[in-house]
Design an enzyme around this catalytic site. Structure first.
Site, mmCIF file in Angstrom:
data_model
loop_
_atom_site.group_PDB
_atom_site.id
_atom_site.type_symbol
_atom_site.label_atom_id
_atom_site.label_comp_id
_atom_site.label_asym_id
_atom_site.label_seq_id
_atom_site.Cartn_x
_atom_site.Cartn_y
_atom_site.Cartn_z
ATOM 1 N N HIS A 307 0.858 -1.185 0.000
ATOM 2 C CA HIS A 307 0.000 0.000 0.000
ATOM 3 C C HIS A 307 0.894 1.234 0.000
ATOM 4 O O HIS A 307 1.947 1.256 0.626
ATOM 5 C CB HIS A 307 -0.880 0.032 1.263
ATOM 6 C CG HIS A 307 -2.050 0.929 1.136
ATOM 7 N ND1 HIS A 307 -1.964 2.287 1.338
ATOM 8 C CD2 HIS A 307 -3.326 0.685 0.782
ATOM 9 C CE1 HIS A 307 -3.152 2.828 1.148
ATOM 10 N NE2 HIS A 307 -3.996 1.885 0.804
ATOM 11 N N ASP A 364 -7.922 -5.246 0.109
ATOM 12 C CA ASP A 364 -8.418 -6.128 -0.958
ATOM 13 C C ASP A 364 -8.044 -7.585 -0.771
ATOM 14 O O ASP A 364 -8.535 -8.445 -1.506
ATOM 15 C CB ASP A 364 -7.867 -5.635 -2.308
ATOM 16 C CG ASP A 364 -8.428 -4.272 -2.654
ATOM 17 O OD1 ASP A 364 -7.653 -3.330 -2.843
ATOM 18 O OD2 ASP A 364 -9.663 -4.160 -2.679
HETATM 19 C C1 SDX Z 1 -6.265 0.053 -2.808
HETATM 20 O O1 SDX Z 1 -4.478 4.578 -2.016
HETATM 21 C C2 SDX Z 1 -5.402 3.969 -1.358
HETATM 22 O O2 SDX Z 1 -5.761 4.350 -0.263
HETATM 23 C C3 SDX Z 1 -5.970 2.741 -2.073
HETATM 24 C C4 SDX Z 1 -6.968 1.911 -1.279
HETATM 25 C C5 SDX Z 1 -8.245 2.684 -0.995
HETATM 26 O O3 SDX Z 1 -8.943 2.317 -0.035
HETATM 27 O O4 SDX Z 1 -8.583 3.590 -1.815
HETATM 28 O O5 SDX Z 1 -6.396 1.479 -0.062
HETATM 29 C C6 SDX Z 1 -7.410 0.682 -2.074
HETATM 30 O O6 SDX Z 1 -6.054 0.388 -3.932
HETATM 31 C C7 SDX Z 1 -5.356 -0.914 -2.090
HETATM 32 C C8 SDX Z 1 -4.155 -1.383 -2.964
HETATM 33 C C9 SDX Z 1 -4.664 -2.505 -3.901
HETATM 34 N N1 SDX Z 1 -3.609 -2.865 -4.874
HETATM 35 C C10 SDX Z 1 -2.969 -4.042 -4.800
HETATM 36 O O7 SDX Z 1 -3.114 -4.857 -3.900
HETATM 37 C C11 SDX Z 1 -2.036 -4.307 -5.972
HETATM 38 C C12 SDX Z 1 -0.704 -4.898 -5.460
HETATM 39 N N2 SDX Z 1 0.011 -3.831 -4.753
HETATM 40 C C13 SDX Z 1 0.785 -2.941 -5.501
HETATM 41 O O8 SDX Z 1 0.886 -2.964 -6.837
HETATM 42 C C14 SDX Z 1 1.421 -1.795 -4.732
HETATM 43 O O9 SDX Z 1 1.773 -2.252 -3.500
HETATM 44 C C15 SDX Z 1 0.580 -0.555 -4.622
HETATM 45 C C16 SDX Z 1 0.138 -0.074 -5.957
HETATM 46 C C17 SDX Z 1 -0.621 -0.806 -3.772
HETATM 47 C C18 SDX Z 1 1.441 0.522 -3.963
HETATM 48 O O10 SDX Z 1 2.450 0.824 -4.847
HETATM 49 P P1 SDX Z 1 3.607 1.896 -4.487
HETATM 50 O O11 SDX Z 1 3.334 2.546 -3.188
HETATM 51 O O12 SDX Z 1 3.810 2.744 -5.681
HETATM 52 O O13 SDX Z 1 4.820 0.967 -4.219
HETATM 53 P P2 SDX Z 1 5.799 0.446 -5.345
HETATM 54 O O14 SDX Z 1 5.020 -0.111 -6.499
HETATM 55 O O15 SDX Z 1 6.803 1.517 -5.609
HETATM 56 O O16 SDX Z 1 6.513 -0.790 -4.605
HETATM 57 C C19 SDX Z 1 7.594 -0.589 -3.702
HETATM 58 C C20 SDX Z 1 8.389 -1.886 -3.771
HETATM 59 C C21 SDX Z 1 8.779 -2.271 -5.199
HETATM 60 O O17 SDX Z 1 9.933 -3.079 -5.112
HETATM 61 P P3 SDX Z 1 11.406 -2.367 -5.398
HETATM 62 O O18 SDX Z 1 11.305 -1.730 -6.768
HETATM 63 O O19 SDX Z 1 11.591 -1.375 -4.281
HETATM 64 O O20 SDX Z 1 12.383 -3.517 -5.353
HETATM 65 O O21 SDX Z 1 7.566 -2.976 -3.308
HETATM 66 C C22 SDX Z 1 7.343 -3.886 -4.372
HETATM 67 C C23 SDX Z 1 7.649 -3.164 -5.662
HETATM 68 O O22 SDX Z 1 8.077 -4.083 -6.662
HETATM 69 N N3 SDX Z 1 5.920 -4.278 -4.284
HETATM 70 C C24 SDX Z 1 5.473 -5.508 -4.427
HETATM 71 C C25 SDX Z 1 4.087 -5.417 -4.226
HETATM 72 N N4 SDX Z 1 3.747 -4.150 -3.983
HETATM 73 C C26 SDX Z 1 4.885 -3.440 -4.020
HETATM 74 N N5 SDX Z 1 6.102 -6.663 -4.708
HETATM 75 C C27 SDX Z 1 5.318 -7.767 -4.779
HETATM 76 N N6 SDX Z 1 3.969 -7.790 -4.590
HETATM 77 C C28 SDX Z 1 3.331 -6.619 -4.310
HETATM 78 N N7 SDX Z 1 2.025 -6.616 -4.133
#
Ligand code: SDX
Length: 432
Positions: A307, A364
């Site tokens: 998140h 989620d």
């Molecule tokens: C919702 O914003 C809100 O409040 C949203 C929400 C709401 O109520 O409105 O809470 C609802 O959207 C919840 C989130 C649902 N999405 C997912 O579950 C999709 C999977 N998660 C992600 O794609 C990700 O974690 C996000 C999009 C939720 C957050 O992305 P960020 O903050 O931009 O973080 P990032 O993509 O820069 O990741 C940081 C690191 C990366 O690794 P490095 O490049 O540092 O090596 O963490 C890794 C990412 O690759 N990473 C994951 C991951 N999420 C982040 N690796 C594996 N699995 C994951 N799920």
């Protein structure tokens, strides 16, 4: 102590002071409004990781502590004691309603649940296998075609009646999307039912036989709607505010919010989680899934994990996780996917990759297991999210448009394109 920061451009030695703005809770912000004028600089923050777009009094999140407050009330207490309709009132009006205010609000919502009969003609135009979110994005915006006389963002009566209509009608539209997808007749809203029972009746009743809403299902749905009702300046709420800043009517703004929510990185994650759990299949495949999620050469992510704000457990995930057991037990359902989810969480939370990146289950991760137990098809999961988030979206739209000083949102950019160059006539161009 000066309540400002000094910014110095070391290339020119020029400096300027920027005031610091503090709210009641959370980190303060630097008011950079005059930065470009004084130093000829922009800030650069893709994804708005460190950028506040507005002041708001609706929801507060402390990502490190895993705190979520709706108008100051902890989500845990609202989940335990409140109802979605009461939470919708709270988000919109800022305080819990008195008994009389609650009755009046619930009466208004109940008496605006029907949709214009012509909307069924639009629905029938969709192919039977249209994704419900594709239908919702299209049909929600078309509601504006029926209320030309009450869409003026500057008219307080128009603002409130539209808020009521959206909270009242989105469930009717959502259920119609489902009925269309299964080829069953649309079901009219029954005003003698409560909000969630009415929705379940519109979803699952059929003319051929009586339908009795399971109170356990209605209660579970009400809790899920409370937990999804608002979440500060998330992507879809920010979309609603940006569209609202242009003076677009509130229904158009909510339709834009539905579109933004659809993405798998946002509200589409709940559908993606169920698909991921089904793909993993059973606990023996969990380690492989975690390994894939860590592999930079594999674009597989653990959907429902991570998140932007929560760097601790999402408090909503904790509540839904506990709810899973209770609802499945009460409904007498054994879902092996719950065991897969629990095993996935257990392995991931012990893995350095997830620990270092503070990746925890989010709202989620478990919600789909409950929707599935309520016999809501996976394609409808994001529609459920949109239904609940309509309360938060309209609360933010009202906060923005009730303030009287709406400034159009217009971010700038760092240009990395071609330098200025002269046009070359087609006949004079070479190349393949
Ligand atoms: C919702 O914003 C809100 O409040 C949203 C929400 C709401 O109520 O409105 O809470 C609802 O959207 C919840 C989130 C649902 N999405 C997912 O579950 C999709 C999977 N998660 C992600 O794609 C990700 O974690 C996000 C999009 C939720 C957050 O992305 P960020 O903050 O931009 O973080 P990032 O993509 O820069 O990741 C940081 C690191 C990366 O690794 P490095 O490049 O540092 O090596 O963490 C890794 C990412 O690759 N990473 C994951 C991951 N999420 C982040 N690796 C594996 N699995 C994951 N799920």
């Amino acid at each position: 102590m000066s309540n400002s920061v000094e910014i110095t451009d070391k290339r020119t030695g020029k400096s300027t002071e920027m005031p610091i703005i503090s709210g009641l809770l959370g980190d303060p912000g630097i008011d950079i409004g005059k930065l470009n004028k004084e130093l000829g600089l922009f800030t650069y923050d893709p994804g708005f990781v460190s950028t506040c777009s507005t002041k708001s009094a609706i929801t507060f999140i402390d990502g490190d502590a895993g705190v979520l407050l709706y108008r100051g009330y902890p989500i845990e207490q609202l989940a335990q004691h409140s109802s979605f309709i009461e939470v919708a009132y709270l988000l919109i009006n800022g305080d819990l309603p008195s008994p009389a205010q609650f009755r009046e609000f619930e009466h208004h919502v109940t008496n605006h649940t029907m949709i214009h009969e012509s909307l069924k003609l639009f629905m029938n135009g969709f192919h039977y296998n249209a994704h419900p979110m594709a239908m919702m994005v299209g049909i929600a915006g078309s509601l504006a075609a029926f209320y030309h006389d009450s869409l003026d963002p500057e008219n307080p009566e128009h603002r409130m009646i539209t808020a009521i209509r959206l909270i009242a009608k989105i469930p009717t539209l959502a259920a119609a999307c489902y009925k269309h997808s299964v080829g069953q007749p649309y079901v009219y809203p029954k005003n003698d039912l409560d909000y969630c029972s009415r929705f379940l009746d519109m979803m699952f009743s059929v003319p051929a036989e009586p339908y009795h809403v399971n109170p356990i299902a209605a209660k579970a749905l009400d809790l899920l709607f409370i937990l999804h009702a608002d979440h500060e300046q998330n992507a879809s709420t920010s979309t609603v505010r940006l569209v609202g800043s242009t003076g677009a009517n509130p229904i158009a703004c909510i339709a834009a919010g539905i579109a933004a929510l659809w993405g798998p990185a946002h509200g589409g994650a709940n559908e993606a989680v169920l698909k991921m759990l089904n793909e993993i299949g059973d606990k023996s495949q969990v380690a492989r899934a975690v390994a894939r999620a860590k592999d930079k050469n594999d674009n597989f992510r653990l959907m429902g994990f991570g998140h932007r704000v929560y760097k601790n457990f999402d408090p909503r995930a904790k509540i839904i996780r506990e709810m899973c057991y209770k609802v499945l037990n009460e409904l007498g359902i054994h879902d092996p996917l719950l065991e897969v989810a629990m095993a996935l969480e257990d392995v991931a939370l012990k893995d350095d990759y997830f620990i270092e990146r503070k990746l925890y289950p989010n709202v989620d991760f478990y919600s789909g297991i409950i929707y599935k137990a309520l016999k809501i098809p996976v394609e409808m999961f994001t529609v459920m999210f949109a239904l609940a988030r309509t309360a938060g979206w309209i609360a933010h739209w009202l906060e923005q448009n009730g303030s009287g000083d709406v400034k159009i949102g217009r971010p700038r950019q760092i240009y990395v394109g071609a330098p200025s160059r002269d046009y070359v006539a087609l006949a004079d161009r070479s190349g393949p």
